[in-house]
Scaffold this motif. Structure first.
Motif, PDB file in Angstrom:
ATOM      1  N   MET A   1      55.216  19.368  31.095  1.00 58.64           N
ATOM      2  CA  MET A   1      55.559  20.318  30.064  1.00 58.64           C
ATOM      3  C   MET A   1      54.276  20.896  29.453  1.00 58.64           C
ATOM      4  SD  MET A   1      58.437  19.840  27.130  1.00 58.64           S
ATOM      5  CE  MET A   1      59.432  18.575  27.806  1.00 58.64           C
ATOM      6  N   THR A   2      54.312  22.152  29.047  1.00 53.09           N
ATOM      7  CA  THR A   2      53.148  22.818  28.493  1.00 53.09           C
ATOM      8  C   THR A   2      52.878  22.363  27.071  1.00 53.09           C
ATOM      9  OG1 THR A   2      53.820  24.741  29.778  1.00 53.09           O
ATOM     10  CG2 THR A   2      52.112  25.085  28.164  1.00 53.09           C
ATOM     11  N   LYS A   3      51.608  22.173  26.732  1.00 53.33           N
ATOM     12  CA  LYS A   3      51.214  21.796  25.375  1.00 53.33           C
ATOM     13  C   LYS A   3      51.339  23.015  24.473  1.00 53.33           C
ATOM     14  CE  LYS A   3      48.576  19.205  22.507  1.00 53.33           C
ATOM     15  NZ  LYS A   3      49.305  18.518  21.518  1.00 53.33           N
ATOM     16  N   VAL A   4      52.065  22.867  23.363  1.00 53.28           N
ATOM     17  CA  VAL A   4      52.271  23.966  22.428  1.00 53.28           C
ATOM     18  C   VAL A   4      51.518  23.651  21.140  1.00 53.28           C
ATOM     19  CG1 VAL A   4      53.967  25.311  21.164  1.00 53.28           C
ATOM     20  CG2 VAL A   4      54.521  24.451  23.413  1.00 53.28           C
ATOM     21  N   LYS A   5      50.638  24.567  20.716  1.00 52.30           N
ATOM     22  CA  LYS A   5      49.836  24.330  19.523  1.00 52.30           C
ATOM     23  C   LYS A   5      50.482  24.898  18.269  1.00 52.30           C
ATOM     24  CE  LYS A   5      45.537  24.055  22.020  1.00 52.30           C
ATOM     25  NZ  LYS A   5      44.153  24.476  22.124  1.00 52.30           N
ATOM     26  N   ILE A   6      51.654  25.523  18.420  1.00 51.22           N
ATOM     27  CA  ILE A   6      52.373  26.098  17.282  1.00 51.22           C
ATOM     28  C   ILE A   6      53.538  25.193  16.936  1.00 51.22           C
ATOM     29  CG2 ILE A   6      53.728  28.082  16.545  1.00 51.22           C
ATOM     30  CD1 ILE A   6      51.885  29.792  18.305  1.00 51.22           C
ATOM     31  N   LYS A   7      53.719  24.933  15.645  1.00 48.82           N
ATOM     32  CA  LYS A   7      54.771  24.026  15.191  1.00 48.82           C
ATOM     33  C   LYS A   7      55.709  24.744  14.231  1.00 48.82           C
ATOM     34  CE  LYS A   7      51.767  19.910  15.363  1.00 48.82           C
ATOM     35  NZ  LYS A   7      51.591  20.050  16.729  1.00 48.82           N
ATOM     36  N   ARG A   8      56.857  24.130  13.969  1.00 54.01           N
ATOM     37  CA  ARG A   8      57.815  24.688  13.021  1.00 54.01           C
ATOM     38  C   ARG A   8      57.166  24.773  11.636  1.00 54.01           C
ATOM     39  NH1 ARG A   8      62.426  20.955  11.896  1.00 54.01           N
ATOM     40  NH2 ARG A   8      62.417  20.865  14.146  1.00 54.01           N
ATOM     41  N   GLY A   9      57.373  25.899  10.952  1.00 53.34           N
ATOM     42  CA  GLY A   9      56.803  26.083   9.621  1.00 53.34           C
ATOM     43  C   GLY A   9      55.471  26.809   9.608  1.00 53.34           C
ATOM     44  N   ASP A  10      54.841  27.003  10.771  1.00 58.82           N
ATOM     45  CA  ASP A  10      53.570  27.730  10.836  1.00 58.82           C
ATOM     46  C   ASP A  10      53.798  29.216  10.587  1.00 58.82           C
ATOM     47  OD1 ASP A  10      52.106  25.487  11.445  1.00 58.82           O
ATOM     48  OD2 ASP A  10      52.049  25.868  13.602  1.00 58.82           O
ATOM     49  N   ASN A  11      52.811  29.859   9.974  1.00 62.02           N
ATOM     50  CA  ASN A  11      52.843  31.310   9.832  1.00 62.02           C
ATOM     51  C   ASN A  11      52.126  31.906  11.030  1.00 62.02           C
ATOM     52  OD1 ASN A  11      54.224  31.547   7.369  1.00 62.02           O
ATOM     53  ND2 ASN A  11      52.379  30.914   6.284  1.00 62.02           N
TER      54      ASN A  11
ATOM     55  N   LYS B   1      61.866  23.450  26.927  1.00 66.99           N
ATOM     56  CA  LYS B   1      62.822  22.972  27.922  1.00 66.99           C
ATOM     57  C   LYS B   1      62.062  22.618  29.186  1.00 66.99           C
ATOM     58  CE  LYS B   1      66.994  25.359  26.466  1.00 66.99           C
ATOM     59  NZ  LYS B   1      67.999  26.344  26.789  1.00 66.99           N
ATOM     60  N   GLU B   2      62.494  21.561  29.823  1.00 61.92           N
ATOM     61  CA  GLU B   2      61.865  21.114  31.060  1.00 61.92           C
ATOM     62  C   GLU B   2      62.009  22.198  32.131  1.00 61.92           C
ATOM     63  OE1 GLU B   2      59.481  18.675  32.957  1.00 61.92           O
ATOM     64  OE2 GLU B   2      60.352  18.029  31.049  1.00 61.92           O
TER      65      GLU B   2
END
Length: 106
Positions: free
Chosen positions: A1-11, A32-33
């Motif tokens: 799975m790809t690493k995501v640097k954006i999280k919930r709540g970020d602007n 999603k896988e």
């Protein structure tokens, strides 16, 4: 799975597409896988969806809601409202995200 640097709540700010330049808060990160990661941003990429009448919505009709955007089309915003990349550093035995442009913690 790809690493995501954006999280919930970020602007974030949208960098490409029909909503380029739009700013908003991340409502959901969809991983999603076997699929590319996507995000839903408040007030961005609004679509009209036809809804059948149901118990919770007896009238039915056309509803406007946010659709997902590919995570590569958004960038984190720093305190100045500009797009920035992220780095990380350890503060008090805790790993925190740092804006590369300003050096402040996110």
């Amino acid at each position: 799975m790809t690493k995501v640097k954006i999280k919930r709540g970020d602007n974030v700010i949208v960098t490409t597409g029909k909503n380029k330049g739009s700013k908003g808060e991340v409502l959901e990160v969809i991983r999603k896988e076997g699929k590319d990661p996507r995000v839903i941003v408040a007030g961005v990429n609004i679509v009209k969806k036809h809804v059948k009448p149901s118990a919770s919505n007896p009238q039915g009709g056309i509803v406007e809601k946010e659709a997902s955007i590919h995570v590569s089309n958004v960038a984190l915003m720093d305190k100045n409202g500009k797009a920035t990349k992220t780095g990380s550093k350890v503060e008090e035995n805790k790993k925190v995200r740092v804006a590369k442009s300003t050096g402040e913690t996110l």
